[in-house]
Scaffold this active site. Structure first.
Site, mmCIF file in Angstrom:
data_model
loop_
_atom_site.group_PDB
_atom_site.id
_atom_site.type_symbol
_atom_site.label_atom_id
_atom_site.label_comp_id
_atom_site.label_asym_id
_atom_site.label_seq_id
_atom_site.Cartn_x
_atom_site.Cartn_y
_atom_site.Cartn_z
ATOM 1 N N HIS A 188 0.813 -1.214 0.000
ATOM 2 C CA HIS A 188 0.000 0.000 0.000
ATOM 3 C C HIS A 188 0.850 1.268 0.000
ATOM 4 O O HIS A 188 0.429 2.293 -0.517
ATOM 5 C CB HIS A 188 -0.990 -0.015 1.162
ATOM 6 C CG HIS A 188 -2.159 -0.881 0.864
ATOM 7 N ND1 HIS A 188 -2.244 -2.180 1.286
ATOM 8 C CD2 HIS A 188 -3.258 -0.659 0.107
ATOM 9 C CE1 HIS A 188 -3.359 -2.701 0.829
ATOM 10 N NE2 HIS A 188 -3.998 -1.802 0.107
ATOM 11 N N ARG A 295 -10.014 4.883 -1.195
ATOM 12 C CA ARG A 295 -9.613 3.961 -0.109
ATOM 13 C C ARG A 295 -9.876 4.666 1.229
ATOM 14 O O ARG A 295 -8.978 5.255 1.824
ATOM 15 C CB ARG A 295 -8.128 3.604 -0.242
ATOM 16 C CG ARG A 295 -7.800 2.691 -1.424
ATOM 17 C CD ARG A 295 -6.322 2.309 -1.415
ATOM 18 N NE ARG A 295 -6.038 1.184 -2.273
ATOM 19 C CZ ARG A 295 -5.591 1.289 -3.534
ATOM 20 N NH1 ARG A 295 -5.391 2.472 -4.075
ATOM 21 N NH2 ARG A 295 -5.344 0.201 -4.239
ATOM 22 N N ARG A 331 -14.961 3.094 -1.106
ATOM 23 C CA ARG A 331 -14.827 1.744 -0.564
ATOM 24 C C ARG A 331 -14.859 1.853 0.959
ATOM 25 O O ARG A 331 -14.125 2.646 1.534
ATOM 26 C CB ARG A 331 -13.506 1.126 -0.996
ATOM 27 C CG ARG A 331 -13.391 -0.235 -0.349
ATOM 28 C CD ARG A 331 -12.126 -0.947 -0.362
ATOM 29 N NE ARG A 331 -10.908 -0.331 -0.018
ATOM 30 C CZ ARG A 331 -9.731 -0.787 -0.501
ATOM 31 N NH1 ARG A 331 -9.713 -1.788 -1.336
ATOM 32 N NH2 ARG A 331 -8.612 -0.233 -0.129
ATOM 33 N N GLU A 429 -12.073 -9.548 -4.988
ATOM 34 C CA GLU A 429 -10.634 -9.647 -4.733
ATOM 35 C C GLU A 429 -10.269 -10.925 -3.997
ATOM 36 O O GLU A 429 -9.150 -11.068 -3.512
ATOM 37 C CB GLU A 429 -10.112 -8.399 -4.006
ATOM 38 C CG GLU A 429 -10.891 -8.015 -2.797
ATOM 39 C CD GLU A 429 -10.493 -6.673 -2.197
ATOM 40 O OE1 GLU A 429 -9.439 -6.128 -2.542
ATOM 41 O OE2 GLU A 429 -11.264 -6.190 -1.356
ATOM 42 N N ASN A 452 -5.040 -6.538 -7.028
ATOM 43 C CA ASN A 452 -3.875 -6.614 -6.130
ATOM 44 C C ASN A 452 -4.042 -7.756 -5.140
ATOM 45 O O ASN A 452 -3.145 -8.580 -4.950
ATOM 46 C CB ASN A 452 -3.695 -5.299 -5.358
ATOM 47 C CG ASN A 452 -3.658 -4.101 -6.272
ATOM 48 O OD1 ASN A 452 -3.350 -4.233 -7.449
ATOM 49 N ND2 ASN A 452 -3.991 -2.936 -5.751
ATOM 50 N N ASP A 453 -5.196 -7.784 -4.496
ATOM 51 C CA ASP A 453 -5.439 -8.879 -3.555
ATOM 52 C C ASP A 453 -5.787 -10.162 -4.296
ATOM 53 O O ASP A 453 -5.364 -11.244 -3.898
ATOM 54 C CB ASP A 453 -6.557 -8.510 -2.576
ATOM 55 C CG ASP A 453 -6.018 -7.676 -1.431
ATOM 56 O OD1 ASP A 453 -4.953 -8.029 -0.890
ATOM 57 O OD2 ASP A 453 -6.634 -6.653 -1.096
ATOM 58 N N ARG A 463 1.598 -10.107 -1.234
ATOM 59 C CA ARG A 463 1.951 -8.890 -1.987
ATOM 60 C C ARG A 463 2.980 -8.033 -1.259
ATOM 61 O O ARG A 463 3.566 -7.125 -1.832
ATOM 62 C CB ARG A 463 0.678 -8.076 -2.312
ATOM 63 C CG ARG A 463 0.003 -7.496 -1.103
ATOM 64 C CD ARG A 463 -1.414 -7.007 -1.411
ATOM 65 N NE ARG A 463 -1.472 -5.604 -1.785
ATOM 66 C CZ ARG A 463 -2.598 -4.905 -1.891
ATOM 67 N NH1 ARG A 463 -3.775 -5.494 -1.680
ATOM 68 N NH2 ARG A 463 -2.596 -3.660 -2.234
ATOM 69 N N CYS A 500 -10.111 -2.010 -10.405
ATOM 70 C CA CYS A 500 -9.435 -0.917 -9.694
ATOM 71 C C CYS A 500 -8.080 -1.348 -9.141
ATOM 72 O O CYS A 500 -7.398 -0.558 -8.492
ATOM 73 C CB CYS A 500 -10.317 -0.340 -8.593
ATOM 74 S SG CYS A 500 -10.744 -1.530 -7.330
HETATM 75 C C1 PEP Z 1 -6.958 -4.524 -4.751
HETATM 76 O O1 PEP Z 1 -6.854 -5.411 -3.891
HETATM 77 O O2 PEP Z 1 -6.699 -4.698 -5.956
HETATM 78 C C2 PEP Z 1 -7.401 -3.178 -4.369
HETATM 79 C C3 PEP Z 1 -7.656 -2.271 -5.287
HETATM 80 O O3 PEP Z 1 -7.478 -2.899 -3.040
HETATM 81 P P1 PEP Z 1 -6.178 -2.589 -2.156
HETATM 82 O O4 PEP Z 1 -5.007 -2.463 -3.067
HETATM 83 O O5 PEP Z 1 -6.446 -1.349 -1.404
HETATM 84 O O6 PEP Z 1 -6.097 -3.793 -1.279
HETATM 85 MG MG MG Z 2 -7.613 -5.100 -1.913
#
Ligand code: PEP
Ligand code: MG
Length: 550
Positions: A188, A295, A331, A429, A452-453, A463, A500
């Site tokens: 993050h 976020r 979110r 996710e 991402n998740d 990650r 996203c």
């Molecule tokens: C994701 O998981 O892709 C996402 C957009 O949320 P974050 O990166 O805040 O976990």
């Molecule tokens: Mg996420």
């Protein structure tokens, strides 16, 4: 001149003085001999004095800038540090041979647990104050000062690592670049750097054993290179490179104000991801057509208590008003995993990414959740708002979230409080959400895929862990197959689907994603114009025949 390499997270060239974020490892030795015990007692006593001075200054600042009531939160911490029971608990540990850090840490945990188990909600909440006070002492014992996060001039922030709650405490307008020894490009902190468009390197081989503070540094986020005390030649070369990059960026300017349509005429929504109210200006400066991911948990980090309903309402309203009727997707707080708010007093977890985070927290701490939903619904009266829930794994969770939203809207109406309607979406996710996407699609207005998740859970690759960075591939065939399935489920139920996660900004895959049926891409603001260019060069004809989402 010292040169070294790191992993680039955001391109661009930055030059400036180094500001090193100081964090030292805790002392762990046990069984100190008597003289050491006395010196540990003296260290503890000095730390208490320094903490008291910091808190007094903070109290005055908050009282004059925010208000008496908010300042009382600071005063509670001062009282904790004066508490004879807490001090006795620390001293008896010191006498048993603990270091000052260990004694404070353990006594803090013990008292936080004690308060956390009380019946009375007010007393329970004091558990967070204890932890905050203990953390302040630990910070001081580890050589930290109140000035550790205060940037007095524009600079390049270097650190061993930076957590999301630390990044929110930095004055972003003064951060020219970021270089960390640890960290991964999917963390993050890295995402935040991309949102701000700051040249950033992680896993940088910064020199050991010499002071870095105040020395000149150039960060080349294009090649993953840094230069400490650069010579004239390097300065000249980097300045030329910066000019060239600015030239390329200028070339994209002609796309400003243009429609985001594919070469065969399909409208695509190009939105921005933001983490704070200030980021909305960066989004607008990059011609965002909406906010695809706010976020909201960043509003909860780097502070000593949860933001109130009023504070949240003001933040959401400001973003909605700034976006002037364009869609803003908020979110709900994805607290947990690497985004920790100490004042909530969550116990440490073995596997935080698989633990208590996102909607799991919201559905457990319903008071917090309702406050957030009230603030969102009230702000919705001032623009086009949507809410989305993170980390969903079941239909039941979505229904419980929607029920909470319904109750909140009902209560607001009964109280005669102005509120607006919100579209409801979920983040996809988790592999569970992908596999259930066909059913989930009938429960919501839209999907937004958090690649991402989704990538870390699908590939079992943390990650945050640099050791598995090579395995973490958001365009892995397994992830792409999942993306295709999600788009298909959305299409079947007649809802729209967007992405996203960071993959949305990777222009090598734009056409593939559009052809799957995604009609919204939400990315860090700095990528928007480039993405628009790619969208305008893409066609959807192969798959989109019979695959229209509208
Ligand atoms: C994701 O998981 O892709 C996402 C957009 O949320 P974050 O990166 O805040 O976990
Ligand atoms: Mg996420």
């Amino acid at each position: 001149m010292i040169t070294g390499k790191g992993l680039p997270v955001f391109s661009g060239i930055a030059e400036g003085k180094i500001f090193y974020l100081r964090k030292h490892a805790f002392k762990t030795e046990q069984n100190l001999s008597l003289p050491d015990m006395e010196s540990e007692k003296a260290r503890f006593s000095a730390a208490r004095k320094a903490a008291d001075e910091q808190l007094s200054a903070l109290f005055e600042k908050v009282r004059s800038e925010v208000g008496e009531q908010e300042a009382m939160i600071i005063d509670v911490q001062r009282m904790m540090l004066d508490d004879p029971d807490f001090n006795d608990a620390v001293i008896s540990r010191l006498e048993a041979g603990s270091s000052a850090e260990q004694a404070v840490d353990r006594a803090g945990q013990q008292f936080a647990e004690f308060f956390g188990n009380m019946e009375d909600a007010y007393m329970q909440a004091r558990s967070a104050d204890i932890l905050d006070a203990a953390n302040r002492l630990l910070h001081i014992l580890n050589g930290g000062t109140a000035a550790d996060f205060q940037l007095t001039e524009p600079c390049i922030v270097a650190a061993d690592d930076i957590t999301p709650s630390e990044t929110v405490q930095l004055d972003k307008s003064r951060v020219l670049g970021i270089v960390t020894r640890l960290g991964s490009s999917h963390s993050h902190a890295a995402i935040l750097a991309r949102t701000l468009g700051i040249p950033t390197l992680v896993q940088a081989k910064l020199p050991d054993g010499q002071p870095l503070d105040g020395r000149m540094m150039i960060v080349d986020g294009c090649d993953g290179q840094f230069y400490i005390d650069p010579d004239e030649q390097t300065f000249d070369r980097m300045r030329q490179k910066k000019l060239d990059a600015a030239g390329r960026r200028y070339g994209l300017e002609e796309l400003r104000g243009m429609e985001s349509v594919t070469a065969d005429g399909k409208k695509i929504e190009l939105y921005a991801n933001i983490g704070s109210v200030d980021d909305v200006q960066i989004a607008l400066a990059n011609d965002a057509e909406g906010i695809g991911l706010f976020r909201s948990e960043f509003l909860f980090l780097g502070r000593t208590a949860c933001p109130s309903e009023e504070e949240q309402f003001a933040a959401y309203r400001e973003v909605l008003e700034a976006m002037g009727g364009r869609r803003v997707i908020i979110r709900t707080m994805d607290i947990g995993a690497d985004k920790k708010a100490d004042y909530l007093g969550f116990a440490p977890e073995e596997n935080p990414a698989l633990g208590f985070r996102g909607v799991r927290v919201s559905l457990d701490y319903t008071g917090l959740f309702k406050t957030q939903l009230r603030a969102i619904c009230r702000a919705a009266a001032f623009g086009t708002a949507a809410v989305m829930f993170p980390m969903i794994i079941s239909v039941d969770e979505v229904r419980r979230c929607r029920e909470m939203l319904r109750q909140v809207l009902h209560e607001l109406a009964e109280q005669g409080v102005l509120a607006g309607n919100v579209e409801v979406g979920i983040m996809i996710e988790t592999p569970a959400a992908v596999m259930l996407s066909e059913e989930l699609a009938y429960e919501v207005d839209f999907f937004s895929v958090g690649t991402n998740d989704l990538t870390q859970y699908t590939l079992a690759a943390d990650r945050q862990n640099p050791k598995v960075e090579k395995l973490y591939d958001a365009a892995h065939p397994a992830v792409l197959k999942m993306l295709s399935l999600v788009a298909q489920s959305a299409r079947g139920a007649g809802i729209w689907a967007g992405i996203c996660g960071e993959l949305a900004a990777d222009t090598r895959f734009t056409e593939t994603l559009l052809r799957m049926g995604y009609t919204e891409l939400s990315v860090s603001p700095a990528y928007l114009l480039e993405l628009r260019k790619t969208v305008r060069e893409s066609t959807m004809d192969l798959i989109s025949k019979g695959g229209e989402t509208e």
